[in-house]
Structures are given as structure tokens and as C-alpha cells.
Design a protein around this motif. Structure first.
Motif, PDB file in Angstrom:
ATOM      1  N   ALA A 180      44.536  40.905  27.164  1.00 19.11           N
ATOM      2  CA  ALA A 180      45.886  40.340  27.178  1.00 19.11           C
ATOM      3  C   ALA A 180      46.879  41.299  27.806  1.00 19.11           C
ATOM      4  CB  ALA A 180      46.314  40.004  25.756  1.00 19.11           C
ATOM      5  N   ARG A 181      46.356  42.362  28.396  1.00 20.56           N
ATOM      6  CA  ARG A 181      47.271  43.345  28.981  1.00 20.56           C
ATOM      7  C   ARG A 181      47.507  43.099  30.458  1.00 20.56           C
ATOM      8  NH1 ARG A 181      45.145  49.008  26.245  1.00 20.56           N
ATOM      9  NH2 ARG A 181      44.372  48.108  24.327  1.00 20.56           N
ATOM     10  N   GLY A 182      46.872  42.115  30.953  1.00 19.04           N
ATOM     11  CA  GLY A 182      47.096  41.800  32.354  1.00 19.04           C
ATOM     12  C   GLY A 182      46.189  42.547  33.306  1.00 19.04           C
ATOM     13  N   HIS A 183      45.207  43.248  32.753  1.00 20.39           N
ATOM     14  CA  HIS A 183      44.278  43.936  33.636  1.00 20.39           C
ATOM     15  C   HIS A 183      43.414  42.921  34.390  1.00 20.39           C
ATOM     16  CE1 HIS A 183      45.758  47.320  31.597  1.00 20.39           C
ATOM     17  NE2 HIS A 183      44.906  47.385  30.610  1.00 20.39           N
ATOM     18  N   ILE A 184      42.859  43.402  35.448  1.00 19.81           N
ATOM     19  CA  ILE A 184      41.975  42.548  36.227  1.00 19.81           C
ATOM     20  C   ILE A 184      40.611  42.502  35.542  1.00 19.81           C
ATOM     21  CG2 ILE A 184      40.813  42.283  38.441  1.00 19.81           C
ATOM     22  CD1 ILE A 184      43.237  43.558  39.751  1.00 19.81           C
ATOM     23  N   ILE A 185      40.203  41.323  35.210  1.00 18.70           N
ATOM     24  CA  ILE A 185      38.968  41.163  34.441  1.00 18.70           C
ATOM     25  C   ILE A 185      37.787  40.992  35.395  1.00 18.70           C
ATOM     26  CG2 ILE A 185      37.817  39.833  32.665  1.00 18.70           C
ATOM     27  CD1 ILE A 185      40.558  38.841  31.779  1.00 18.70           C
ATOM     28  N   LEU A 186      36.801  41.837  35.203  1.00 15.77           N
ATOM     29  CA  LEU A 186      35.611  41.777  36.043  1.00 15.77           C
ATOM     30  C   LEU A 186      34.369  41.840  35.170  1.00 15.77           C
ATOM     31  CD1 LEU A 186      36.671  44.386  38.784  1.00 15.77           C
ATOM     32  CD2 LEU A 186      36.969  41.904  38.860  1.00 15.77           C
ATOM     33  N   HIS A 187      33.300  41.401  35.725  1.00 14.72           N
ATOM     34  CA  HIS A 187      32.016  41.515  35.054  1.00 14.72           C
ATOM     35  C   HIS A 187      31.378  42.835  35.431  1.00 14.72           C
ATOM     36  CE1 HIS A 187      31.627  37.733  33.045  1.00 14.72           C
ATOM     37  NE2 HIS A 187      31.788  37.023  34.140  1.00 14.72           N
ATOM     38  N   SER A 188      30.716  43.410  34.479  1.00  8.47           N
ATOM     39  CA  SER A 188      29.985  44.625  34.784  1.00  8.47           C
ATOM     40  C   SER A 188      28.759  44.278  35.639  1.00  8.47           C
ATOM     41  CB  SER A 188      29.539  45.304  33.493  1.00  8.47           C
ATOM     42  OG  SER A 188      28.877  46.505  33.786  1.00  8.47           O
ATOM     43  N   LEU A 189      28.402  45.245  36.455  1.00  6.32           N
ATOM     44  CA  LEU A 189      27.207  45.130  37.292  1.00  6.32           C
ATOM     45  C   LEU A 189      27.307  43.981  38.300  1.00  6.32           C
ATOM     46  CD1 LEU A 189      24.565  45.841  34.518  1.00  6.32           C
ATOM     47  CD2 LEU A 189      25.543  47.433  36.148  1.00  6.32           C
ATOM     48  N   HIS A 190      28.488  43.751  38.727  1.00  8.82           N
ATOM     49  CA  HIS A 190      28.700  42.785  39.790  1.00  8.82           C
ATOM     50  C   HIS A 190      29.387  43.497  40.955  1.00  8.82           C
ATOM     51  CE1 HIS A 190      27.683  40.070  36.609  1.00  8.82           C
ATOM     52  NE2 HIS A 190      27.859  38.990  37.364  1.00  8.82           N
ATOM     53  N   ARG A 191      29.282  42.883  42.076  1.00  2.00           N
ATOM     54  CA  ARG A 191      29.817  43.507  43.288  1.00  2.00           C
ATOM     55  C   ARG A 191      31.121  42.828  43.673  1.00  2.00           C
ATOM     56  NH1 ARG A 191      27.069  43.280  48.988  1.00  2.00           N
ATOM     57  NH2 ARG A 191      27.985  45.088  50.010  1.00  2.00           N
ATOM     58  N   TYR A 192      32.129  43.640  43.914  1.00  4.72           N
ATOM     59  CA  TYR A 192      33.452  43.085  44.156  1.00  4.72           C
ATOM     60  C   TYR A 192      34.085  43.665  45.415  1.00  4.72           C
ATOM     61  CZ  TYR A 192      33.334  41.070  39.469  1.00  4.72           C
ATOM     62  OH  TYR A 192      33.009  40.344  38.350  1.00  4.72           O
ATOM     63  N   GLN A 193      35.047  42.927  45.888  1.00  4.92           N
ATOM     64  CA  GLN A 193      35.802  43.339  47.063  1.00  4.92           C
ATOM     65  C   GLN A 193      37.294  43.188  46.776  1.00  4.92           C
ATOM     66  OE1 GLN A 193      35.092  44.224  50.732  1.00  4.92           O
ATOM     67  NE2 GLN A 193      37.160  44.813  50.090  1.00  4.92           N
ATOM     68  N   PRO A 194      38.010  44.281  46.775  1.00  5.88           N
ATOM     69  CA  PRO A 194      39.479  44.183  46.628  1.00  5.88           C
ATOM     70  C   PRO A 194      40.114  43.610  47.895  1.00  5.88           C
ATOM     71  CG  PRO A 194      38.683  46.409  46.151  1.00  5.88           C
ATOM     72  CD  PRO A 194      37.562  45.671  46.817  1.00  5.88           C
ATOM     73  N   ARG A 195      41.178  42.915  47.695  1.00  6.16           N
ATOM     74  CA  ARG A 195      41.943  42.379  48.826  1.00  6.16           C
ATOM     75  C   ARG A 195      43.422  42.663  48.588  1.00  6.16           C
ATOM     76  NH1 ARG A 195      40.091  36.158  49.132  1.00  6.16           N
ATOM     77  NH2 ARG A 195      41.402  36.130  47.263  1.00  6.16           N
ATOM     78  N   VAL A 196      44.120  42.824  49.650  1.00  6.74           N
ATOM     79  CA  VAL A 196      45.555  43.070  49.557  1.00  6.74           C
ATOM     80  C   VAL A 196      46.280  41.976  50.315  1.00  6.74           C
ATOM     81  CG1 VAL A 196      47.422  44.661  50.083  1.00  6.74           C
ATOM     82  CG2 VAL A 196      45.224  45.541  49.342  1.00  6.74           C
ATOM     83  N   HIS A 197      47.280  41.438  49.693  1.00  5.93           N
ATOM     84  CA  HIS A 197      48.032  40.359  50.305  1.00  5.93           C
ATOM     85  C   HIS A 197      49.498  40.761  50.454  1.00  5.93           C
ATOM     86  CE1 HIS A 197      44.508  37.874  49.432  1.00  5.93           C
ATOM     87  NE2 HIS A 197      44.551  38.360  48.198  1.00  5.93           N
ATOM     88  N   VAL A 198      50.036  40.443  51.568  1.00  9.86           N
ATOM     89  CA  VAL A 198      51.462  40.659  51.823  1.00  9.86           C
ATOM     90  C   VAL A 198      52.093  39.285  51.971  1.00  9.86           C
ATOM     91  CG1 VAL A 198      53.164  41.705  53.342  1.00  9.86           C
ATOM     92  CG2 VAL A 198      50.948  42.809  53.011  1.00  9.86           C
ATOM     93  N   ILE A 199      53.035  39.017  51.104  1.00 10.63           N
ATOM     94  CA  ILE A 199      53.645  37.695  51.116  1.00 10.63           C
ATOM     95  C   ILE A 199      55.145  37.837  51.266  1.00 10.63           C
ATOM     96  CG2 ILE A 199      53.987  35.581  49.810  1.00 10.63           C
ATOM     97  CD1 ILE A 199      51.364  36.158  48.372  1.00 10.63           C
TER      98      ILE A 199
END
Length: 544
Positions: A180-199
Motif C-alpha cells: 500500500a506504499r505505492g511501490h512497484i509490485i513485481l514477481h520474484s524470479l521474473h524478467r523485467y524491463q523498465p521504461r521511461v515515459h515523457v508526457i
DNA sequence: TCGACTAGCACGTTTGAATCGG
DNA sequence: ACCGATTCAAACGTGCTAGTCG
């Protein structure tokens, strides 16, 4: 009025309020307002995988508007990427290291922009560290609520963003699905790609026009709850200032810790030795009892018997961990999915000639790009048509799609990727742009833009035959956040289980805002001070 | 039994308030 | 009264480890 729709479980992010407060003292260029992270109700949207970037072009490609983003600590990322970046996730939330630090240019100095980051799964596999490399061992967990981390400076002027390094190091990753702290929730042992958006933002709660998305392939990582690869541990310790205590010369390095442990044990045993006669006399313990408790005291004449501990390791590198970079003992089993950039950058690794199932996606569809205010369709500009991936990868010209019309991002112009006439493309290596198509923006006004579907195999990152260029800064409309809800009549999406986060917009924020955001909005409207700090007080801020 | 996960630990860094001197 | 430099302690960020859980 168009405005950001924040989502049901939106919470104030993990950013420090004080940080916002003091940042607010800076020139009025920025206006902290948004929570740093928010859930995104992606459930109703078609599932999606991370839309892969197009073939690489120049290291810092520009958008059509000349917006350019460079990963500042790219060398550090490359170091990690070459080993296989792992990111610790904890229940309380853990920062990313390395963090995303970038420089942006090409923004209009006077316009305001919102910068945000999200992290999307690269594939639908779960990984395990086996034999010194990461292997896909099964299907991924169910997709978690998508959250984005909004840069605390947002919204701020283009001049603000361009005048400094933009860092998302406050973003925290968690595996707590109830976070509930607003952190980004991810699964362990999964592969992820960060993205950055400019709006582009025209108002605190109003989206403006253009938006740009950037992906840096070398920032891919696998989430873990404990480091699996000792080389990553070593790298983190050596490069993260917070881990300085674990370095060779630190007080918390393995050597020192072992030494401390030895001392503690010795002292403990010494105390026991001193106390033992008392035990013996008091408890009438026999010799057997004594010797069984302190066997080592009998085998050494030293008052400080050797502690039964393994010898301290001189360094992490000495650990018997398979070394993927060790040319004397190559690890042929390292899968190409293990950071493909390595495969072309490191001569010690096998070529990316093999593919894992996770990379065998054959097609994907673009999220619906926002409409252009141009009366003519805005075609997706893809690399020059090429019949081979290699030729497409050598191209330096591809262009992002930018949303320039706020009308285009209303809920009444749902994007629904599934509505695109995307042919289910077999794993063709030819680039889809060789047959330019247009993607109708279903609910769109007559001037709706159209974009062609793209064969995922044409994307070098997903095509083992295409040389992978980790140094590339990818910029592609397929990475744009989804802005609209899907059309009810939309055909099913073609791509598998993961949904990218949709940044949904609505015309009136009030009904859709969660309580905290409604509060912000009320403040914005009425200028009431917030008890938590002035950073929430919108009364004195100019609406731009 | 094994792998994944967690809580607690020790250490270093960061941050912001307090203090001091000019 | 103001400003800048310095000091200090609390909060925070790390990786490590033992223990727990499924």
C-alpha cells in the motif's frame, strides 16, 4: 477537460514528503503533485507483453520532435547487464541499483512534462538460476497490478528536466502484492524491463500533447529476493555506496565478518571454559560432559581454540560460482535470453544463435497511439523497409509516435490494441514496415492516426538472428503507455498474458480519482493547505 | 530435502536539524 | 538577523545470514 485518471489502488508513493517539500523550493519549474507510483487498472485491458522496441538506431535516437534521452550511467548498467542484472525485491520495497539516471533533451523549455517510469515483464516466463545462468523454468505468475513511478519533480518544465540528471532512484520494488506504499509490485524470479515515459502536461491534472517513451535494453533485470549470481553481488557491493561496508576494506566484508564471528565464538568458548569448572562443581558434571561440550579444548594447547568455522573467503570472486565470463571454462548453457546484449558484447559468451521460448514471440501489437491533431493520419515510421533483420538493425531511422492532441487521449477514444488489424505474424524476420499499414484508432475522430502492426521477430531484441545493440536507446511508439480503455467491440488481443500498464485518461477526474487524489484535486481547486506539507498545497501554484 | 523467502543484524550513506562563527 | 560551514544523530539503504515455509 482532459485529466489524468488515477487508479483505484492509487496511493501516495514512496517518495519522501520532505523531498517534495524541499524540492519545491527550487525554481518554480517543477511542481510536485503526483504520487510517485500508482496502480493502474489494467485488468480490463487486453493482456500484453512488453512491446519490444524496434531495431536499434543511433545510440540516442530522437523523436520526431527531437526529444532525446540518454542513459547516463549506461556503463554501469552494461557491467551489470553483462553478468545478468538482478534486482532485490523485498516486502518493504527495495530501491533499484543501478538506478535509472538519464538526460533528456529536445523538450520545449517552456512546456511542462510529466516523467514517469514503469516496469513491464519482458516475457511470460519464470526463471531460475541454474548452473551459473538464468534459465526459464516455467510460466510466469499472474500479472500484478501495474504501477508507475511518477518522478517527484513532475510536472516540470522542459528546461527543468533538461537542466539536470533525471533519476528514478527513489522508486522501490516490492514483491508484496498487497503493498500500500505505492511501490512497484513485481514477481520474484521474473524478467523485467523498465521504461521511461515523457508526457507533456498542460495542467496539474491535465494531459497535454506529446508523449515519448524510452526503453534501454541494458536495464533489463531479473527480480530476486536474494542474489543468485555472486558476480552481481560483487558488482553491487563495489558500485553501490550503500554497500561500501561489504567491500574488501570495509568493516562488514566477509573477511571481517568471519573474523568477528570467530572472535565471538572464541570469547563465547572462553567464557564457557571459565564457567565450566563451576558447572562441574555445581552440577557434578563428569569429564565426559565437559569434553563433549568443548571438544576442541582438548585438541589444542591454545587458550583460544580454533572456531569451527569455514575459513574466511578472501573475496567474492573466489567463491566457487560458475563464471560465465571465464573463458577457460565457458558456460555453453547460458541461454541467450540471459541478457542478449552480453551475447554480442562479450566474446566469452555463446552467440545468440539459440533462443529460449521466452524469446519466441512472433508478433505483438501496438497499443493504440493517441490521435494526432493533424488532419492526416500519422503513420508509424519504421526503419526503412528491409527484408532481413540485420539490414533493419543497421538502420538508423525510425521514429516515435507522439501524441499531440489531448483529445486523442480521452476515454472516448479508446485505444484497444486488440482492435488493430494485426495479422498473426509467424516468426518472420522481415520487418513489417516493408508493407506499411495503418492502425485505425477505432473510436477516433476522422483524423485518427493509423499504425501498422509489427512483427516481433523483426525486433532485434527478440530475434536471435539480429545483432543486439545494448547501447541503443530505444524509442518506439509501441512503448507508449496505453492511454485509453479498449473498445468494447474490440477483437481479442493477439499477444499473450501480460498487460502493459495503461495510462488512462478521462475527461473529468473527479469520479475516477481515488480519495487521496480527489483530495489533491480539491486542493487544486480550492487551495486548501494540506496538513502533511506544503507540497500538497496547490493554492499558490500557478496552473500552467 | 530443497529452493524461495523473511527478519534481523551490522555497517555505511544520506539527510536534515542544530550549532557555531563571520 | 542573515548566511554559510560544520557537526551530529536519526533514518535509511545495503548485503549477509539464520531460520521459516511450502
Amino acid at each position: 477537460m482532459l485529466s489524468v485518471e488515477m487508479y483505484p489502488s492509487l496511493t501516495l508513493g514512496s517518495q519522501r514528503l520532505g523531498d517534495c517539500f524541499y524540492r519545491d523550493r527550487e525554481p518554480s519549474a517543477h511542481m510536485p503533485l503526483f504520487p510517485t507510483a500508482c496502480d493502474v487498472a489494467a485488468k480490463a485491458l487486453p493482456p500484453r507483453l512488453l512491446a519490444p522496441p524496434p531495431p536499434p538506431s543511433d545510440p540516442a535516437p530522437k523523436s520526431q520532435d527531437g526529444v532525446k534521452m540518454e542513459l547516463e550511467n549506461i556503463s554501469l548498467w552494461k557491467q551489470f547487464s553483462s553478468v545478468g542484472t538482478e534486482m532485490i525485491i523485498t516486502k518493504k520495497g527495495r530501491r533499484m541499483f543501478p538506478g535509472l539516471r538519464m538526460k533528456v533533451s529536445g523538450l520545449s523549455p517552456s512546456l511542462r512534462y510529466i516523467l514517469l517510469m514503469d516496469i513491464v515483464p519482458v516475457d511470460n516466463s519464470r526463471y531460475r538460476f541454474q548452473g551459473g545462468s538464468w534459465q526459464a523454468v516455467g510460466g510466469a505468475e499472474a500479472r500484478l497490478p501495474d504501477r508507475v513511478f511518477i518522478h517527484p519533480d513532475s510536472p516540470a518544465t522542459g528546461a527543468h528536466w533538461q537542466s539536470r540528471t533525471i533519476s528514478f532512484h527513489y522508486a522501490k520494488l516490492t514483491n508484496n502484492t498487497l503493498d500500500a506504499r505505492g511501490h512497484i509490485i513485481l514477481h520474484s524470479l521474473h524478467r523485467y524491463q523498465p521504461r521511461v515515459h515523457v508526457i507533456e502536461a498542460r495542467d496539474v491534472l491535465r494531459w497535454g500533447g506529446g508523449q515519448y517513451s524510452f526503453v534501454f535494453p541494458e536495464t533489463q533485470f531479473i527480480t530476486v529476493t536474494a542474489y543468485q549470481n555472486n558476480k552481481i553481488t560483487e558488482l553491487k557491493i563495489n558500485s553501490n555506496p550503500f554497500a561500501k561496508g561489504f567491500r574488501e576494506d570495509g568493516m562488514n566484508c566477509k573477511k571481517q565478518r568471519d573474523a568477528r564471528q570467530n572472535i565471538h565464538l572464541i570469547l563465547y568458548q572462553f567464557d564457557r571454559i571459565r564457567l565450566c569448572p563451576l558447572y562441574r562443581s555445581d552440577a557434578q558434571l563428569g569429564e565426559a560432559a565437559y569434553t563433549s561440550v568443548f571438544p576442541t579444548t582438548q585438541t589444542t594447547s591454545s587458550p583460544f581454540p580454533p572456531a569451527p568455522l569455514p575459513p574466511p573467503a578472501p573475496s567474492f570472486s573466489s567463491l566457487p560460482v560458475p563464471d560465465s565470463s571465464d573463458t577457460s571454462n565457458p558456460q555453453p548453457t547460458i541461454p541467450p535470453i540471459d541478457y542478449p546484449s552480453i551475447l554480442t558484447s562479450s566474446p566469452t559468451l555463446p552467440p545468440s544463435s539459440t533462443t529460449t521460448p521466452s524469446l519466441q514471440q512472433t508478433s505483438f501489437t501496438f497499443p493504440t497511439p493517441p490521435h494526432s491533431n493533424s488532419s492526416s493520419p500519422q503513420p508509424l515510421l519504421l526503419p526503412p523497409s528491409s527484408s532481413s533483420p540485420s539490414s533493419s538493425s543497421s538502420s538508423n531511422t525510425y521514429h516515435p509516435i507522439t501524441a499531440t492532441d489531448s483529445e486523442a487521449i480521452s476515454p472516448h477514444t479508446p485505444p484497444d490494441t486488440s482492435s488493430f488489424p494485426v495479422p498473426s505474424s509467424p516468426s518472420s524476420s522481415s520487418y513489417a514496415s516493408s508493407h506499411p499499414q495503418t492502425l485505425p484508432n477505432p473510436p477516433a475522430p476522422p483524423s485518427s492516426s493509423s499504425y501498422p502492426p509489427v512483427d516481433i521477430s523483426a525486433i532485434s531484441q527478440f530475434n536471435a538472428a539480429v545483432p543486439y545493440r545494448p547501447e541503443m536507446v530505444r524509442h518506439h511508439p509501441s512503448l507508449l503507455p496505453q492511454l485509453d480503455p479498449p473498445l468494447p467491440s474490440a477483437p481479442p488481443a493477439l499477444y499473450p498474458p501480460f498487460s502493459s500498464y495503461p495510462l488512462r485518461l478521462c475527461q473529468d477526474p473527479h469520479p475516477s480519482l481515488t480519495i487521496p487524489l480527489r483530495h489533491l484535486y480539491r486542493q487544486h481547486q480550492h487551495g486548501h493547505a494540506h496538513a502533511q506539507g506544503s507540497y500538497l498545497d496547490m493554492s499558490t501554484r500557478a496552473v500552467f
